[in-house]
Design a protein around this motif. Structure first.
Motif, PDB file in Angstrom:
ATOM      1  N   MET A 146       0.831  -1.208   0.000  1.00 49.41           N
ATOM      2  CA  MET A 146       0.000   0.000   0.000  1.00 49.41           C
ATOM      3  C   MET A 146       0.865   1.257   0.000  1.00 49.41           C
ATOM      4  SD  MET A 146      -3.257   0.076   0.165  1.00 49.41           S
ATOM      5  CE  MET A 146      -4.565  -1.108   0.095  1.00 49.41           C
ATOM      6  N   ILE A 147       1.836   1.264   0.905  1.00 48.35           N
ATOM      7  CA  ILE A 147       2.690   2.443   1.068  1.00 48.35           C
ATOM      8  C   ILE A 147       3.511   2.679  -0.208  1.00 48.35           C
ATOM      9  CG2 ILE A 147       4.668   3.352   2.360  1.00 48.35           C
ATOM     10  CD1 ILE A 147       3.492   1.909   4.851  1.00 48.35           C
ATOM     11  N   VAL A 148       4.054   1.588  -0.754  1.00 44.38           N
ATOM     12  CA  VAL A 148       4.886   1.706  -1.958  1.00 44.38           C
ATOM     13  C   VAL A 148       4.048   2.228  -3.136  1.00 44.38           C
ATOM     14  CG1 VAL A 148       6.185   0.369  -3.672  1.00 44.38           C
ATOM     15  CG2 VAL A 148       6.567  -0.030  -1.233  1.00 44.38           C
ATOM     16  N   LEU A 149       2.806   1.740  -3.244  1.00 45.42           N
ATOM     17  CA  LEU A 149       1.963   2.190  -4.361  1.00 45.42           C
ATOM     18  C   LEU A 149       1.650   3.679  -4.259  1.00 45.42           C
ATOM     19  CD1 LEU A 149      -0.492  -0.849  -4.631  1.00 45.42           C
ATOM     20  CD2 LEU A 149       1.349  -0.237  -6.218  1.00 45.42           C
ATOM     21  N   LEU A 150       1.354   4.147  -3.053  1.00 40.62           N
ATOM     22  CA  LEU A 150       1.080   5.582  -2.908  1.00 40.62           C
ATOM     23  C   LEU A 150       2.351   6.390  -3.176  1.00 40.62           C
ATOM     24  CD1 LEU A 150      -0.731   7.947  -2.352  1.00 40.62           C
ATOM     25  CD2 LEU A 150      -0.557   7.523   0.096  1.00 40.62           C
ATOM     26  N   ALA A 151       3.490   5.874  -2.718  1.00 41.37           N
ATOM     27  CA  ALA A 151       4.758   6.569  -2.980  1.00 41.37           C
ATOM     28  C   ALA A 151       4.985   6.694  -4.492  1.00 41.37           C
ATOM     29  CB  ALA A 151       5.921   5.821  -2.328  1.00 41.37           C
ATOM     30  N   GLN A 152       4.650   5.623  -5.222  1.00 45.52           N
ATOM     31  CA  GLN A 152       4.838   5.655  -6.684  1.00 45.52           C
ATOM     32  C   GLN A 152       3.918   6.677  -7.346  1.00 45.52           C
ATOM     33  OE1 GLN A 152       4.205   1.698  -8.174  1.00 45.52           O
ATOM     34  NE2 GLN A 152       6.233   1.012  -7.523  1.00 45.52           N
ATOM     35  N   ILE A 153       2.658   6.702  -6.897  1.00 48.85           N
ATOM     36  CA  ILE A 153       1.709   7.657  -7.483  1.00 48.85           C
ATOM     37  C   ILE A 153       2.198   9.082  -7.220  1.00 48.85           C
ATOM     38  CG2 ILE A 153      -0.639   8.592  -7.271  1.00 48.85           C
ATOM     39  CD1 ILE A 153      -1.575   5.668  -6.798  1.00 48.85           C
ATOM     40  N   LEU A 154       2.650   9.338  -5.995  1.00 43.68           N
ATOM     41  CA  LEU A 154       3.117  10.685  -5.655  1.00 43.68           C
ATOM     42  C   LEU A 154       4.350  11.038  -6.489  1.00 43.68           C
ATOM     43  CD1 LEU A 154       2.603  10.680  -1.779  1.00 43.68           C
ATOM     44  CD2 LEU A 154       1.170  11.773  -3.523  1.00 43.68           C
ATOM     45  N   GLU A 155       5.261  10.091  -6.585  1.00 44.54           N
ATOM     46  CA  GLU A 155       6.483  10.378  -7.330  1.00 44.54           C
ATOM     47  C   GLU A 155       6.174  10.656  -8.799  1.00 44.54           C
ATOM     48  OE1 GLU A 155       9.637   7.470  -6.942  1.00 44.54           O
ATOM     49  OE2 GLU A 155      10.621   8.452  -8.658  1.00 44.54           O
ATOM     50  N   ARG A 156       5.322   9.815  -9.384  1.00 48.54           N
ATOM     51  CA  ARG A 156       4.993  10.013 -10.802  1.00 48.54           C
ATOM     52  C   ARG A 156       4.167  11.265 -11.032  1.00 48.54           C
ATOM     53  NH1 ARG A 156       3.200   4.443 -13.532  1.00 48.54           N
ATOM     54  NH2 ARG A 156       2.620   5.919 -15.159  1.00 48.54           N
ATOM     55  N   SER A 157       3.544  11.791  -9.959  1.00 48.97           N
ATOM     56  CA  SER A 157       2.785  13.041 -10.089  1.00 48.97           C
ATOM     57  C   SER A 157       3.662  14.261  -9.829  1.00 48.97           C
ATOM     58  CB  SER A 157       1.633  13.080  -9.088  1.00 48.97           C
ATOM     59  OG  SER A 157       0.915  11.903  -9.106  1.00 48.97           O
ATOM     60  N   GLY A 158       4.935  14.028  -9.524  1.00 47.76           N
ATOM     61  CA  GLY A 158       5.833  15.151  -9.275  1.00 47.76           C
ATOM     62  C   GLY A 158       5.699  15.738  -7.882  1.00 47.76           C
ATOM     63  N   VAL A 159       5.248  14.913  -6.916  1.00 51.23           N
ATOM     64  CA  VAL A 159       5.120  15.399  -5.534  1.00 51.23           C
ATOM     65  C   VAL A 159       6.287  14.874  -4.707  1.00 51.23           C
ATOM     66  CG1 VAL A 159       3.745  15.257  -3.416  1.00 51.23           C
ATOM     67  CG2 VAL A 159       2.598  15.474  -5.627  1.00 51.23           C
ATOM     68  N   LYS A 160       6.962  15.805  -4.011  1.00 54.46           N
ATOM     69  CA  LYS A 160       8.022  15.387  -3.091  1.00 54.46           C
ATOM     70  C   LYS A 160       7.416  15.349  -1.694  1.00 54.46           C
ATOM     71  CE  LYS A 160      12.142  17.006  -5.448  1.00 54.46           C
ATOM     72  NZ  LYS A 160      11.546  17.913  -6.471  1.00 54.46           N
ATOM     73  N   ALA A 161       7.459  14.189  -1.055  1.00 56.14           N
ATOM     74  CA  ALA A 161       6.834  14.087   0.274  1.00 56.14           C
ATOM     75  C   ALA A 161       7.643  13.159   1.168  1.00 56.14           C
ATOM     76  CB  ALA A 161       5.406  13.577   0.137  1.00 56.14           C
ATOM     77  N   ARG A 162       7.661  13.475   2.474  1.00 55.95           N
ATOM     78  CA  ARG A 162       8.302  12.591   3.460  1.00 55.95           C
ATOM     79  C   ARG A 162       7.275  11.559   3.885  1.00 55.95           C
ATOM     80  NH1 ARG A 162       8.491  16.628   7.732  1.00 55.95           N
ATOM     81  NH2 ARG A 162       9.385  15.074   9.127  1.00 55.95           N
ATOM     82  N   LEU A 163       7.761  10.344   4.136  1.00 60.10           N
ATOM     83  CA  LEU A 163       6.861   9.297   4.617  1.00 60.10           C
ATOM     84  C   LEU A 163       7.053   9.135   6.130  1.00 60.10           C
ATOM     85  CD1 LEU A 163       5.056   6.788   4.523  1.00 60.10           C
ATOM     86  CD2 LEU A 163       7.014   5.494   3.636  1.00 60.10           C
ATOM     87  N   LEU A 164       5.989   9.392   6.879  1.00 58.60           N
ATOM     88  CA  LEU A 164       6.022   9.232   8.328  1.00 58.60           C
ATOM     89  C   LEU A 164       5.326   7.919   8.674  1.00 58.60           C
ATOM     90  CD1 LEU A 164       4.867  12.865   9.176  1.00 58.60           C
ATOM     91  CD2 LEU A 164       7.209  12.015   8.915  1.00 58.60           C
ATOM     92  N   LEU A 165       5.932   7.155   9.568  1.00 59.66           N
ATOM     93  CA  LEU A 165       5.447   5.796   9.825  1.00 59.66           C
ATOM     94  C   LEU A 165       5.394   5.514  11.317  1.00 59.66           C
ATOM     95  CD1 LEU A 165       4.933   3.013   8.300  1.00 59.66           C
ATOM     96  CD2 LEU A 165       7.351   2.532   8.774  1.00 59.66           C
ATOM     97  N   SER A 166       4.363   4.764  11.721  1.00 57.93           N
ATOM     98  CA  SER A 166       4.291   4.358  13.127  1.00 57.93           C
ATOM     99  C   SER A 166       3.447   3.103  13.238  1.00 57.93           C
ATOM    100  CB  SER A 166       3.677   5.486  13.964  1.00 57.93           C
ATOM    101  OG  SER A 166       3.769   5.172  15.338  1.00 57.93           O
TER     102      SER A 166
END
Ligand code: HAM
Length: 411
Positions: A146-166
Motif C-alpha cells: 500500500m505504502i509503496v503504491l502511494l509513494a509511486q503515485i506521488l512520485e509520478r505526479s511530481g510530488v516530493k513528500a516525506r513518509l512518516l510511519l508508526s
C-alpha cells in the motif's frame, strides 16, 4: 425579485478545463498503478446511513463530532455525506458477502468527500480522494505494498513528500496505553488546552495532534505507544519496515502520528509535503483490523490509504504537458457546406480523431485562428473543394472525398 450574486458554496470550487485535465491525468495514472497491482475499481454512494461513519470513524473524532454534513431524508432517516471512504467500503464488503471471495479483496476508488472544516488553501468542504483498500488479510506485505503504491503515485505526479510511519498496536495495547496516557495527561492537566483536557477520557491519543504550546510540552514527555507494542505487533511492524527497506522506500518513524480516525490498528502512515504549508498531509492511512467487525461483519483485517487529489495537484511540481495526438478542425468555407462538414466531423470522430467544427459563425480567417487556438494538428477546409492542411508542416493538399479527408487526417 432581485437575485443576489450566486457563488459556489464556501469551501467548494469549480473544476475548470485546465484543472480538469490535470485531475483526469492523475486519476488515469493512479488507476494504472493500482490496477497493475491487482486492485479493482469499486464505488460506493456519496451518502450513507449516519451510523456507518459514527460507528466506523468513531464518535469521539473531530470528523464525527464537528465535520459531518448530516441531514434527514423525507422518511426521517439520518444520512451523511461521506467524509471518507473506508467505512463505506467496509459496509459494502459486508453487504455483498465479499469475505466469501478469495482474500485479500483489493479495491480502489476516487470521488468527492465532504467535511465541514474551516476552508483554507488545500482544505475544502468538498474535496476529492483517491482511495485504496485491501481487506481480508493481515499480511505485512499488504501494508508495505500500500505504502509503496502511494509513494509511486506521488512520485509520478511530481510530488516530493516525506513518509512518516508508526504502529498503534492492537486494541488491548491501545486501551492499556490509553490508561497510561490519561494518567500522564491528568498529571499535566493545568498545562493542556481546553480541547485536549475535555477529551482526556474519550480520546487521549489526539493530544499528540495539538499545536497548543503547553500541550506540546506535556506530550514531549509522554509515554510512547511504539514502546508498548506486544510481541506479535512488534514482529508485524518490523516486517513492514523490512519490506519497505527492501523496496527502497525511505521513511521516518514518528511516534506522534495518531491520525484523525479511530479505526486504526498496527501500521499507520502519512505522506507530508513541505510544499503545502499548514495542510501538509497529501495522503495517509493504515491498518484497521477491527473495523469490519465493528460494522457488523465477520472479524476481518484491512489496510488502506486515501490521498487528496487537490493536495497532490497543489504540491505537484510536474509541468502539464499539452495533450498529444491528432486533432482536426473542420473549417466551413461556404455556409451551404455545413451539412457536409458536420458529416465529416462525425466520421473523423468515429475514426478515433479528436475533431471539432466551426460553431460560432466566424469568418474564414477567424476559423483558421480558432484552429490554431485549439491546437489543431490538421485543418480540413470544406468549400468548393475539400482540402487538408497539416498544421505542423504547413502543407495543404486537395482530397477527392470525405473518406479521403478522414484517411489523410488519421494517417
Ligand atoms: P484522512 O487522512 O482523513 O484519511 O484523509 C486522507 C487525505 O484526504 C488527506 O491526506 C488529504 O490529502 C485529503 N483531505 C482530507 N480532508 C481534506 C479536506 N478537507 N480538503 C482537502 N483534502 C482533504 C482518510 O480519509 C482515511 N479514510 C484513509 C484510509 C483509507 N485509511 C485506511 N484506508
Amino acid at each position: 425579485m432581485a437575485v443576489g450574486k450566486l457563488q459556489a458554496p464556501r469551501g467548494t470550487f469549480d473544476v475548470l478545463p485546465h484543472d480538469a485535465q490535470r485531475r483526469d491525468r492523475l486519476v488515469a495514472l493512479s488507476s494504472e498503478v493500482l490496477e497493475g497491482a491487482g486492485y479493482a475499481h469499486a464505488e460506493t454512494p456519496v451518502f450513507e446511513d449516519t451510523a456507518v461513519f459514527a460507528r466506523g470513524v468513531g464518535e469521539s473524532t473531530d470528523i464525527v463530532q464537528k465535520e459531518m454534513f448530516t441531514f434527514e431524508d423525507k422518511g426521517g432517516r439520518s444520512l451523511t455525506l461521506r467524509p471518507e471512504n473506508t467505512a463505506g467500503i467496509c459496509r459494502a464488503y459486508i453487504e455483498h458477502g465479499m469475505h466469501k471471495l478469495p482474500q485479500p479483496v483489493k479495491l480502489w476508488s476516487w470521488g468527492p468527500f465532504f467535511r465541514h472544516e474551516a476552508p483554507q488553501a488545500g482544505r475544502y468542504r468538498q474535496f476529492t480522494q483517491l482511495d485504496a483498500e485491501a481487506l481480508g488479510s493481515d499480511d505485512p506485505s499488504l501494508d508495505a505494498e500500500m505504502i509503496v503504491l502511494l509513494a509511486q503515485i506521488l512520485e509520478r505526479s511530481g510530488v516530493k513528500a516525506r513518509l512518516l510511519l508508526s504502529s498503534l498496536g492492537n486494541a488491548e495495547t491501545r486501551a492499556e496505553y490509553g490508561e497510561e496516557l490519561r494518567a500522564h495527561l491528568r498529571a499535566h492537566e493545568s498545562e493542556l488546552s481546553d480541547d485536549v483536557r475535555s477529551r482526556i477520557d474519550a480520546n487521549p491519543l489526539r493530544a499528540f495532534d495539538s499545536d497548543h504550546p503547553g500541550t506540546r510540552a506535556a506530550m514531549a514527555e509522554a509515554p510512547r505507544l511504539m514502546d508498548r507494542l506486544d510481541a506479535e505487533d512488534t514482529v508485524h511492524f518490523a516486517e513492514v519496515r523490512a519490506l519497505l527497506e527492501e523496496a527502497g522506500c525511505t521513511y521516518e518513524l514518528d511516534h506522534t502520528l495518531v491520525r484523525g480516525l479511530d479505526y486504526y490498528t498496527r501500521t499507520v502512515f502519512e505522506f507530508a509535503s513541505a510544499d503545502l504549508g499548514a495542510q501538509s498531509g497529501v495522503g495517509g492511512g493504515g491498518r484497521y483490523d477491527g473495523l469490519v467487525e465493528k460494522l457488523g461483519g465477520p472479524p476481518t483485517p484491512g489496510v488502506g490509504w486515501a490521498a487528496g487529489v487537490e493536495r497532490i495537484l497543489l504540491a505537484s511540481q510536474a509541468t502539464t504537458e499539452g495533450s498529444a495526438g491528432t486533432r482536426a478542425y473542420v473549417v466551413v468555407a461556404k455556409a451551404d457546406e455545413r451539412l457536409r462538414a458536420f458529416g465529416l466531423v462525425n466520421s473523423l470522430r468515429a475514426a478515433g480523431v479528436t475533431a471539432e467544427m466551426e460553431q460560432a459563425g466566424r469568418s474564414f480567417k477567424g476559423q483558421m485562428k480558432q484552429a490554431d487556438r485549439v491546437g489543431a494538428t490538421h485543418v480540413v477546409i470544406v468549400g468548393d473543394s475539400l482540402e487538408v492542411k497539416d498544421m505542423h508542416t504547413g502543407e495543404q493538399r486537395e482530397v477527392a472525398s470525405l473518406e479521403d479527408a478522414v484517411e489523410a487526417v488519421g494517417r
